[in-house]
Design a protein around this motif. Structure first.
Motif, PDB file in Angstrom:
ATOM      1  N   LEU A 160      -2.159   7.876  -1.129  1.00 18.99           N
ATOM      2  CA  LEU A 160      -3.468   8.393  -0.751  1.00 18.99           C
ATOM      3  C   LEU A 160      -3.980   9.502  -1.661  1.00 18.99           C
ATOM      4  O   LEU A 160      -5.193   9.765  -1.693  1.00 18.99           O
ATOM      5  CB  LEU A 160      -3.441   8.875   0.701  1.00 18.99           C
ATOM      6  CG  LEU A 160      -3.091   7.809   1.747  1.00 18.99           C
ATOM      7  CD1 LEU A 160      -3.356   8.335   3.140  1.00 18.99           C
ATOM      8  CD2 LEU A 160      -3.867   6.516   1.513  1.00 18.99           C
ATOM      9  N   THR A 191      -7.587   4.500   6.375  1.00 18.40           N
ATOM     10  CA  THR A 191      -6.167   4.802   6.247  1.00 18.40           C
ATOM     11  C   THR A 191      -5.870   5.878   7.280  1.00 18.40           C
ATOM     12  O   THR A 191      -6.605   6.868   7.382  1.00 18.40           O
ATOM     13  CB  THR A 191      -5.802   5.288   4.836  1.00 18.40           C
ATOM     14  OG1 THR A 191      -6.610   6.418   4.480  1.00 18.40           O
ATOM     15  CG2 THR A 191      -6.006   4.178   3.815  1.00 18.40           C
ATOM     16  N   ARG A 245      -3.150   1.254  -5.171  1.00 12.66           N
ATOM     17  CA  ARG A 245      -3.893   0.154  -4.567  1.00 12.66           C
ATOM     18  C   ARG A 245      -4.462  -0.774  -5.623  1.00 12.66           C
ATOM     19  O   ARG A 245      -4.787  -0.385  -6.701  1.00 12.66           O
ATOM     20  CB  ARG A 245      -5.020   0.694  -3.702  1.00 12.66           C
ATOM     21  CG  ARG A 245      -4.502   1.420  -2.456  1.00 12.66           C
ATOM     22  CD  ARG A 245      -5.643   1.906  -1.610  1.00 12.66           C
ATOM     23  NE  ARG A 245      -6.501   0.824  -1.208  1.00 12.66           N
ATOM     24  CZ  ARG A 245      -6.309   0.058  -0.134  1.00 12.66           C
ATOM     25  NH1 ARG A 245      -5.276   0.268   0.634  1.00 12.66           N
ATOM     26  NH2 ARG A 245      -7.131  -0.928   0.171  1.00 12.66           N
ATOM     27  N   THR A 297      -3.073   0.921   6.900  1.00 13.37           N
ATOM     28  CA  THR A 297      -4.385   0.593   6.341  1.00 13.37           C
ATOM     29  C   THR A 297      -5.048  -0.439   7.238  1.00 13.37           C
ATOM     30  O   THR A 297      -4.420  -1.434   7.604  1.00 13.37           O
ATOM     31  CB  THR A 297      -4.250   0.018   4.920  1.00 13.37           C
ATOM     32  OG1 THR A 297      -3.634   0.981   4.060  1.00 13.37           O
ATOM     33  CG2 THR A 297      -5.625  -0.354   4.355  1.00 13.37           C
ATOM     34  N   ASP A 313       0.811  -1.213   0.000  1.00 15.83           N
ATOM     35  CA  ASP A 313       0.000   0.000   0.000  1.00 15.83           C
ATOM     36  C   ASP A 313       0.848   1.267   0.000  1.00 15.83           C
ATOM     37  O   ASP A 313       0.427   2.281  -0.551  1.00 15.83           O
ATOM     38  CB  ASP A 313      -0.918   0.012   1.229  1.00 15.83           C
ATOM     39  CG  ASP A 313      -2.212  -0.734   0.975  1.00 15.83           C
ATOM     40  OD1 ASP A 313      -2.256  -1.551   0.029  1.00 15.83           O
ATOM     41  OD2 ASP A 313      -3.186  -0.526   1.723  1.00 15.83           O
ATOM     42  N   TYR A 314       2.016   1.214   0.639  1.00 17.24           N
ATOM     43  CA  TYR A 314       2.817   2.422   0.801  1.00 17.24           C
ATOM     44  C   TYR A 314       4.256   2.172   0.365  1.00 17.24           C
ATOM     45  O   TYR A 314       4.767   1.055   0.452  1.00 17.24           O
ATOM     46  CB  TYR A 314       2.807   2.872   2.277  1.00 17.24           C
ATOM     47  CG  TYR A 314       1.421   3.052   2.825  1.00 17.24           C
ATOM     48  CD1 TYR A 314       0.681   4.192   2.537  1.00 17.24           C
ATOM     49  CD2 TYR A 314       0.842   2.067   3.634  1.00 17.24           C
ATOM     50  CE1 TYR A 314      -0.613   4.353   3.040  1.00 17.24           C
ATOM     51  CE2 TYR A 314      -0.448   2.224   4.137  1.00 17.24           C
ATOM     52  CZ  TYR A 314      -1.163   3.365   3.837  1.00 17.24           C
ATOM     53  OH  TYR A 314      -2.438   3.512   4.322  1.00 17.24           O
TER      54      TYR A 314
END
Length: 329
Positions: free
Chosen positions: A278, A262, A329, A174, A163-164
């Protein structure tokens, strides 16, 4: 406008039908109760009020011994039914569907101050800032960035991702929890790539260290691991946790819906790295400094709408295509 995903604002009349996809995921008015876990310490420092299976490593990451992976936690959430339908005025939610993934996954995110505050109240009632204050580096208190539902009924193939970005570390997390226990459990769950027992990742920081293949003289890929979603449990993860929806489908087309938060640091200086994820996930997002703003995606949509109103197909569409290329994502 040629886009590889479909961006839909609920101002459009047909969007009410899409919201019903997540109708089972809307908040119950009754307050939530939650079980708060006690903080523990390890030789590497405090690592969470979240799970005794997690310990802090020397490099600052957290290793979950139960799941055998980095920067991932499992916590208890209220096992009473905490969701119901809520009358939501048009414009409160934003839906995004990514056609590049071999799944019909859709994200239904909060899209105005009223809906954001409703979910932020739930975030606070679950005491997530307190439960992860020893995990997330922060100045005053961890902050909610966005809230949304993930809805899907089928997935044909894995789409592994983190995710990051790695520099984000544990500055952003998350949380995913299913809205109920669904009929299909033999497939259509979560697949992830484990880390070695010591918690040390390979040099790239993403893949796990596999076993040695004597015949080839090379390191074999690690066996994929599986996490089964369960109502009343939430899985929470940061960077370096490589995962995917498990291929499968809901029983007789049943839609699986999950509540997602998040959240992370209140240090605005960390936003540039966090925004790589994001800023393309929803139309609005709360920054670490507490300001609710249009995301890069939201600004691109506004520019595209202005171009359409002027009868131009120019900069807005180009900006959307650029943002599309960075969807994480």
């Amino acid at each position: 406008m040629a886009l590889s995903y479909y961006l839909m604002a609920l101002r459009a009349p047909y969007m009410h039908e899409l919201v019903t996809l997540a109708s089972a995921a809307l908040l119950r008015a009754a307050p939530l109760r939650c079980r708060v876990m006690s903080t523990f310490s390890t030789g590497g420092g405090s690592c969470a009020a979240a799970s005794a299976d997690v310990r802090r490593l020397a490099d600052g990451t957290c290793f979950n011994r139960k799941l055998g992976a980095l920067n991932v936690f499992e916590i208890d959430v209220d096992d009473a039914e905490p969701y119901t339908e809520v009358a939501t005025p048009a414009g409160n939610f934003f839906t995004q569907r990514v056609s590049g993934w071999r799944s019909n996954i859709a994200w239904v995110s909060v899209d105005d101050e009223h809906s954001f505050q409703r979910f932020e109240a739930l975030f606070e009632r679950l005491e997530l800032p307190q439960r992860f204050s020893s995990v997330i580096p922060h100045l005053s208190s961890p902050r909610l960035f966005s809230a949304f539902y993930v809805c899907r009924s089928w997935c044909e193939a894995h789409s592994f991702h983190t995710d990051y970005m790695r520099p984000v570390g544990l500055h952003a997390l998350t949380l995913i929890t299913p809205l109920r226990d669904y009929q299909e459990t033999d497939s259509f769950q979560l697949t992830y790539k484990p880390a070695v027992a010591s918690g040390a990742p390979q040099s790239d920081g993403y893949a796990a260290h596999g076993s040695e293949d004597a015949t080839e003289g090379r390191t074999a890929p690690p066996a994929l691991q599986r996490y089964a979603y369960k109502k009343g449990k939430a899985i929470v993860f940061g960077s370096r946790f490589e995962h995917s929806t498990e291929p499968g489908a809901g029983d007789e087309g049943e839609v699986h819906a999950y509540l997602c938060f998040t959240f992370g640091t209140d240090d605005q200086s960390k936003w540039a790295d966090i925004a790589q994820t994001l800023d393309t996930q929803s139309r609005i997002v709360q920054h670490p400094d507490g300001e609710l703003r249009l995301s890069a995606l939201g600004r691109a949509i506004e520019a595209a709408l202005r171009d359409l109103q002027r009868g131009s197909g120019g900069g807005g569409a180009e900006h959307l295509s650029s943002v599309d290329a960075h969807v994480k994502r």
